[in-house]
Design a protein around this motif. Sequence first.
Motif: not given
Length: 77
Positions: A52-70
């Motif tokens: 799981d990377i994030g949660i779809d909130k409609g116009s944006f994705i709420k990111m799960i902070s430990k699940a991704f890097t950038y």
Amino acid sequence: MLVIRCAACKNKLWKYDKIGPGEVLRCHKARITKKYSFTAGDQKIQCSCGKDIGIDKGSFIKMISKAFTYSGTKRNC
Ligand SMILES: [Zn+2]
């Protein structure tokens, strides 16, 4: 432009035009400029590895902070 990657498998997820400093807590869909491999279904955004990377909130994705890097640069506004 930032490249968002899965923290578990390092796959590229999408490219994101981040404006301003600060953490990436949410990704506005309008500023996702390129999509790689991820699945969006049932409000969950998941990497192709199943994490799981994030949660779809409609116009944006709420990111799960430990699940991704950038990597890359944020745009100052
Ligand atoms: Zn992954």
